[in-house]
Design a protein around this motif. Sequence first.
Motif, PDB file in Angstrom:
ATOM      1  N   PHE A  20      41.067  43.508  27.868  1.00 50.09           N
ATOM      2  CA  PHE A  20      42.335  43.794  28.535  1.00 50.09           C
ATOM      3  C   PHE A  20      42.438  42.995  29.828  1.00 50.09           C
ATOM      4  O   PHE A  20      43.439  42.329  30.077  1.00 50.09           O
ATOM      5  CB  PHE A  20      42.425  45.305  28.806  1.00 50.09           C
ATOM      6  N   PHE A  21      41.375  43.039  30.660  1.00 52.64           N
ATOM      7  CA  PHE A  21      41.378  42.306  31.924  1.00 52.64           C
ATOM      8  C   PHE A  21      41.419  40.798  31.687  1.00 52.64           C
ATOM      9  O   PHE A  21      42.155  40.083  32.370  1.00 52.64           O
ATOM     10  CB  PHE A  21      40.153  42.666  32.767  1.00 52.64           C
TER      11      PHE A  21
ATOM     12  N   ILE B 268      44.322  38.336  33.115  1.00 51.75           N
ATOM     13  CA  ILE B 268      43.946  37.203  33.977  1.00 51.75           C
ATOM     14  C   ILE B 268      44.431  35.901  33.365  1.00 51.75           C
ATOM     15  O   ILE B 268      44.986  35.037  34.054  1.00 51.75           O
ATOM     16  CB  ILE B 268      42.418  37.184  34.222  1.00 51.75           C
ATOM     17  N   ARG B 269      44.254  35.745  32.062  1.00 49.89           N
ATOM     18  CA  ARG B 269      44.717  34.546  31.357  1.00 49.89           C
ATOM     19  C   ARG B 269      46.238  34.385  31.483  1.00 49.89           C
ATOM     20  O   ARG B 269      46.741  33.279  31.639  1.00 49.89           O
ATOM     21  CB  ARG B 269      44.319  34.648  29.883  1.00 49.89           C
ATOM     22  N   GLU B 270      46.966  35.500  31.416  1.00 49.66           N
ATOM     23  CA  GLU B 270      48.423  35.484  31.534  1.00 49.66           C
ATOM     24  C   GLU B 270      48.879  35.399  32.989  1.00 49.66           C
ATOM     25  O   GLU B 270      50.076  35.414  33.264  1.00 49.66           O
ATOM     26  CB  GLU B 270      49.006  36.736  30.878  1.00 49.66           C
TER      27      GLU B 270
ATOM     28  N   SER C 263      37.152  44.036  41.779  1.00 51.60           N
ATOM     29  CA  SER C 263      38.429  44.751  41.793  1.00 51.60           C
ATOM     30  C   SER C 263      39.503  43.770  41.347  1.00 51.60           C
ATOM     31  O   SER C 263      39.250  42.573  41.188  1.00 51.60           O
ATOM     32  CB  SER C 263      38.717  45.317  43.181  1.00 51.60           C
ATOM     33  N   PHE C 264      40.689  44.285  41.126  1.00 57.15           N
ATOM     34  CA  PHE C 264      41.781  43.470  40.622  1.00 57.15           C
ATOM     35  C   PHE C 264      42.996  43.618  41.515  1.00 57.15           C
ATOM     36  O   PHE C 264      43.276  44.700  42.027  1.00 57.15           O
ATOM     37  CB  PHE C 264      42.136  43.893  39.185  1.00 57.15           C
ATOM     38  N   THR C 265      43.725  42.525  41.706  1.00 59.24           N
ATOM     39  CA  THR C 265      44.941  42.529  42.501  1.00 59.24           C
ATOM     40  C   THR C 265      45.929  41.549  41.882  1.00 59.24           C
ATOM     41  O   THR C 265      45.616  40.871  40.900  1.00 59.24           O
ATOM     42  CB  THR C 265      44.643  42.182  43.985  1.00 59.24           C
ATOM     43  N   LEU C 266      47.097  41.463  42.474  1.00 61.02           N
ATOM     44  CA  LEU C 266      48.109  40.526  42.000  1.00 61.02           C
ATOM     45  C   LEU C 266      47.851  39.148  42.591  1.00 61.02           C
ATOM     46  O   LEU C 266      47.328  39.039  43.706  1.00 61.02           O
ATOM     47  CB  LEU C 266      49.503  41.003  42.426  1.00 61.02           C
ATOM     48  N   PRO C 267      48.238  38.098  41.880  1.00 57.81           N
ATOM     49  CA  PRO C 267      48.114  36.756  42.459  1.00 57.81           C
ATOM     50  C   PRO C 267      49.052  36.629  43.662  1.00 57.81           C
ATOM     51  O   PRO C 267      50.130  37.213  43.683  1.00 57.81           O
ATOM     52  CB  PRO C 267      48.557  35.819  41.341  1.00 57.81           C
ATOM     53  N   LYS C 268      48.625  35.872  44.656  1.00 53.34           N
ATOM     54  CA  LYS C 268      49.471  35.678  45.849  1.00 53.34           C
ATOM     55  C   LYS C 268      50.416  34.540  45.628  1.00 53.34           C
ATOM     56  O   LYS C 268      50.241  33.662  44.892  1.00 53.34           O
ATOM     57  CB  LYS C 268      48.611  35.402  47.075  1.00 53.34           C
TER      58      LYS C 268
END
Length: 69
Positions: free
Chosen positions: A44-45, A49-51, A64-69
Amino acid sequence: MEEKERQFLEAVKKEFDKSGGANGIDHNVYDPILKMPLAEKQEFFKRLIREKKIIQINHLNGISFTLPK
């Protein structure tokens, strides 16, 4: 799967807005949302990340995971 993805991305966006992108969400936040086996979570991760929907932050205490800047 779409519902879990929507809930996960909402949680990521909430933390992103709160911290200005400095912090991401960790397993304490996303485990109750996803409720998946480890192998499924990893896929899923990787897909998100690929998308380019999320990015992974590696830090001393884990990831941890965050949105791209």
